[in-house]
Write an enzyme that holds these catalytic residues in place. Structure first.
Site, PDB file in Angstrom:
ATOM      1  N   ASP A   9       0.880  -1.152   0.000  1.00  0.00           N
ATOM      2  CA  ASP A   9       0.000   0.000   0.000  1.00  0.00           C
ATOM      3  C   ASP A   9       0.934   1.223   0.000  1.00  0.00           C
ATOM      4  OD1 ASP A   9      -2.404   1.573   0.505  1.00  0.00           O
ATOM      5  OD2 ASP A   9      -1.581   1.836   2.514  1.00  0.00           O
ATOM      6  N   ASP A  11      -0.074   5.041   0.672  1.00  0.00           N
ATOM      7  CA  ASP A  11      -0.387   6.074   1.652  1.00  0.00           C
ATOM      8  C   ASP A  11      -0.534   5.458   3.051  1.00  0.00           C
ATOM      9  OD1 ASP A  11      -1.463   8.577   2.525  1.00  0.00           O
ATOM     10  OD2 ASP A  11      -3.442   7.689   2.393  1.00  0.00           O
ATOM     11  N   ARG A  49     -11.487   8.464  -3.155  1.00  0.00           N
ATOM     12  CA  ARG A  49     -11.758   9.883  -2.893  1.00  0.00           C
ATOM     13  C   ARG A  49     -13.256  10.143  -2.715  1.00  0.00           C
ATOM     14  NH1 ARG A  49      -9.311  13.381  -7.511  1.00  0.00           N
ATOM     15  NH2 ARG A  49      -7.561  12.033  -6.981  1.00  0.00           N
ATOM     16  N   ASN A 118      -3.444   9.684  -7.173  1.00  0.00           N
ATOM     17  CA  ASN A 118      -2.230  10.502  -7.170  1.00  0.00           C
ATOM     18  C   ASN A 118      -0.962   9.662  -7.048  1.00  0.00           C
ATOM     19  OD1 ASN A 118      -3.204  13.368  -7.208  1.00  0.00           O
ATOM     20  ND2 ASN A 118      -4.366  12.627  -5.443  1.00  0.00           N
ATOM     21  N   ASP A 170      -1.861  -0.300   6.000  1.00  0.00           N
ATOM     22  CA  ASP A 170      -2.105   0.459   7.237  1.00  0.00           C
ATOM     23  C   ASP A 170      -3.594   0.619   7.498  1.00  0.00           C
ATOM     24  OD1 ASP A 170      -2.565   2.306   5.073  1.00  0.00           O
ATOM     25  OD2 ASP A 170      -2.625   3.876   6.587  1.00  0.00           O
TER      26      ASP A 170
HETATM   27  P1  B16 Z   1      -6.702  10.085  -4.020  1.00  0.00           P
HETATM   28  P2  B16 Z   1      -3.763   4.045  -0.227  1.00  0.00           P
HETATM   29  C1  B16 Z   1      -5.667   5.922  -0.389  1.00  0.00           C
HETATM   30  O1  B16 Z   1      -4.340   5.518  -0.605  1.00  0.00           O
HETATM   31  C2  B16 Z   1      -5.775   6.740   0.887  1.00  0.00           C
HETATM   32  O2  B16 Z   1      -5.464   5.930   2.016  1.00  0.00           O
HETATM   33  C3  B16 Z   1      -7.187   7.247   1.034  1.00  0.00           C
HETATM   34  O3  B16 Z   1      -7.287   8.041   2.211  1.00  0.00           O
HETATM   35  C4  B16 Z   1      -7.549   8.084  -0.195  1.00  0.00           C
HETATM   36  O4  B16 Z   1      -8.887   8.535  -0.120  1.00  0.00           O
HETATM   37  C5  B16 Z   1      -7.355   7.218  -1.449  1.00  0.00           C
HETATM   38  O5  B16 Z   1      -6.020   6.749  -1.499  1.00  0.00           O
HETATM   39  C6  B16 Z   1      -7.653   7.979  -2.722  1.00  0.00           C
HETATM   40  O6  B16 Z   1      -6.683   8.976  -2.860  1.00  0.00           O
HETATM   41  O7  B16 Z   1      -7.681  11.128  -3.638  1.00  0.00           O
HETATM   42  O8  B16 Z   1      -5.265  10.556  -4.045  1.00  0.00           O
HETATM   43  O9  B16 Z   1      -7.074   9.364  -5.300  1.00  0.00           O
HETATM   44  O10 B16 Z   1      -3.747   3.977   1.260  1.00  0.00           O
HETATM   45  O11 B16 Z   1      -4.661   3.013  -0.899  1.00  0.00           O
HETATM   46  O12 B16 Z   1      -2.379   4.093  -0.828  1.00  0.00           O
HETATM   47 MG    MG Z   2      -2.960   3.174   3.149  1.00  0.00          MG
END
Ligand code: B16
Ligand code: MG
Length: 213
Positions: A9, A11, A49, A118, A170
């Site tokens: 993962d 984030d 998101r 992102n 996480d």
């Molecule tokens: P974005 P992961 C996730 O990343 C985040 O944990 C989550 O909080 C977020 O809403 C999601 O990505 C979408 O992110 O707005 O940048 O597309 O933990 O799966 O790496």
């Molecule tokens: Mg994560």
């Protein structure tokens, strides 16, 4: 245990952009007069998101049209992208480069499995892009965690059977997704105590003991 691939993962595991997500949602919620408590933050981990926005809007006193929701999510993403500009290679989680190098040297494949759209920009800013054999992210999937789609896509890109993959996560949503994908799980960060995890990592380097014993 036979592990042929690690799916990370992003984030909350390889970088703490979870704090930036929180700050960006908080800024948007404050502007809209919506109560957003820190405790709600854990429900945003790993989910997309738009699903995160739905969690935040639970506390608003009004209904929003789809067009308004898109605008709110876009506004938050703009704030988040501003925060991402601060990221440098020094922000990669401690031990992450060493762990990735150890895996690659030992022939263990490494991939990203992230809900984030992102992901490409974050990996670039951290200088990690070239270290992954495959990246599966929110740009390529229909269903985000806890659906297993992103992890199954990562395994497919690596050409490794899911049962030989271990996911480092996480978030509860991510651990559920990994289990649904038929993969082993290692929890870190806020999910470290999760009963869904096969392994618990206080530091990323501890994964080497999980893989090689
Ligand atoms: P974005 P992961 C996730 O990343 C985040 O944990 C989550 O909080 C977020 O809403 C999601 O990505 C979408 O992110 O707005 O940048 O597309 O933990 O799966 O790496
Ligand atoms: Mg994560």
């Amino acid at each position: 245990m036979s592990i042929l691939a690690v799916i990370f993962d992003l984030d909350g595991v390889l970088v703490h952009t979870d704090q930036y997500h929180y700050q960006a949602w908080k800024r948007m919620a404050d502007e809209e007069g919506i109560v957003f408590e820190e405790s709600a933050g854990d429900r945003l981990r790993g989910v997309s998101r738009m699903e995160s926005l739905e969690v935040i809007l639970e506390k608003s006193g009004r209904t929003y049209t789809n067009v308004e929701k898109e605008a709110l999510a876009e506004r938050k993403n703009g704030y988040y992208r501003e925060l991402l500009e601060q990221l440098t290679p020094a922000d990669a989680a401690p031990g992450s480069r060493e762990l990735l190098a150890a895996c690659t040297e030992q022939g263990i494949k490494v991939a990203i499995g992230s809900s984030s759209r992102n992901t490409p920009v974050i990996l670039e800013r951290l200088g990690l892009t070239h270290l992954f054999e495959a990246v599966a992210d929110g740009n390529e999937i229909v269903n985000s965690k806890p659906d297993p789609e992103v992890f199954l896509l990562a395994a497919k890109k690596l050409a490794i059977d899911p049962k030989y993959c271990i996911v480092v996560e996480d978030a509860e949503a991510g651990l559920i997704a990994a289990k649904r994908a038929g993969m082993k799980t290692a929890a870190t960060g806020t999910a470290i105590k999760s009963a869904r995890a096969d392994h618990h990592l206080h530091r990323l380097e501890e994964l080497t003991a999980v893989i090689w014993g």
